[in-house]
Design an enzyme around this catalytic site. Sequence first.
Site, mmCIF file in Angstrom:
data_model
loop_
_atom_site.group_PDB
_atom_site.id
_atom_site.type_symbol
_atom_site.label_atom_id
_atom_site.label_comp_id
_atom_site.label_asym_id
_atom_site.label_seq_id
_atom_site.Cartn_x
_atom_site.Cartn_y
_atom_site.Cartn_z
ATOM 1 N N ALA A 186 9.115 39.346 54.092
ATOM 2 C CA ALA A 186 8.498 39.627 55.390
ATOM 3 C C ALA A 186 9.547 39.545 56.485
ATOM 4 O O ALA A 186 10.640 39.019 56.277
ATOM 5 C CB ALA A 186 7.371 38.628 55.660
ATOM 6 N N GLY B 149 6.719 38.548 50.356
ATOM 7 C CA GLY B 149 5.659 39.529 50.521
ATOM 8 C C GLY B 149 5.877 40.779 49.695
ATOM 9 O O GLY B 149 4.922 41.464 49.316
ATOM 10 N N GLU C 251 4.561 39.971 46.336
ATOM 11 C CA GLU C 251 3.101 39.960 46.455
ATOM 12 C C GLU C 251 2.536 41.378 46.495
ATOM 13 O O GLU C 251 1.493 41.659 45.892
ATOM 14 C CB GLU C 251 2.696 39.184 47.710
ATOM 15 C CG GLU C 251 2.988 37.689 47.603
ATOM 16 C CD GLU C 251 2.669 36.936 48.875
ATOM 17 O OE1 GLU C 251 1.736 36.115 48.856
ATOM 18 O OE2 GLU C 251 3.345 37.185 49.905
ATOM 19 N N GLU D 140 9.304 31.382 49.545
ATOM 20 C CA GLU D 140 8.731 30.906 50.808
ATOM 21 C C GLU D 140 9.008 29.438 51.096
ATOM 22 O O GLU D 140 9.123 29.040 52.259
ATOM 23 C CB GLU D 140 7.214 31.162 50.827
ATOM 24 C CG GLU D 140 6.818 32.611 51.045
ATOM 25 C CD GLU D 140 6.748 33.429 49.766
ATOM 26 O OE1 GLU D 140 6.280 34.566 49.822
ATOM 27 O OE2 GLU D 140 7.187 32.907 48.700
#
Length: 258
Positions: free
Chosen positions: A65, A110, A113, A133
Amino acid sequence: MYQTLSTQLENNTLIITINRPDKMNALNQTVMAELALAIDEVYSNKDIKSAIITGSGEKAFVAGADISEFLKLSTKEGEELAKKGHVIFHRIEKSHKPIIAAVNGFALGGGCELAMACHFRIASENAKFGQPEVNLGLIPGYGGTQRLTQLVGKGKAMELMMTADMIAAADALSWGLVNHVVPQAELLPKAKAILQKIHAKAPLAIAGVIKCVNAALDKDQDGFETEVKEFAASFATKDLHEGASAFLEKRQANFKGE
């Protein structure tokens, strides 16, 4: 049409490319909003039978991200951000048309994901996967804790998320995180070839398979009951009669999605 994506419709497959190479294709709010629009197009456009999500260049699928956006967020805003991500990724996961992730490099945070929200994943030999993360004082927020556990099991998921390690494509294959690993030049051709094979099958049956497999992992659904209902619903379709007739007549079926 898009600032951060490029799209191309080829043989009824919409190729969605996240196009921020200078930022390693990192997800920001614009990317997420445009990705939502692209997925809406997959759902609504009858000319689209499937989709591929990939990243621009040969270095990154999505390398995470855009961290600069996180520094200003309150707890409430963080919750809203996660919920928005969940909505978009659930739309991908529950699409009645198959969506493949063609992972062409780093799939981190992300990005990992996003790849896991797709129905399955094909990776280039240089691809790397990870949920780093905890290095930022965060946890995955777009469904990563759940989908990674479903795909690779509790122990491996715990280790990967708590160490923030990256795994190579070969390890991702052995763990069951990806279905195929191919040279970079063969990545999109491999994804397209699989989807062309799927396109020849009954579209409503493909949608039924997706629905039932998703139900198997949904604590709020009885997957066996979903299967019974989807199996029964097949008998009301013209495609079943076409498929059965084609089998008995020893010819290729011509499915209409009806």
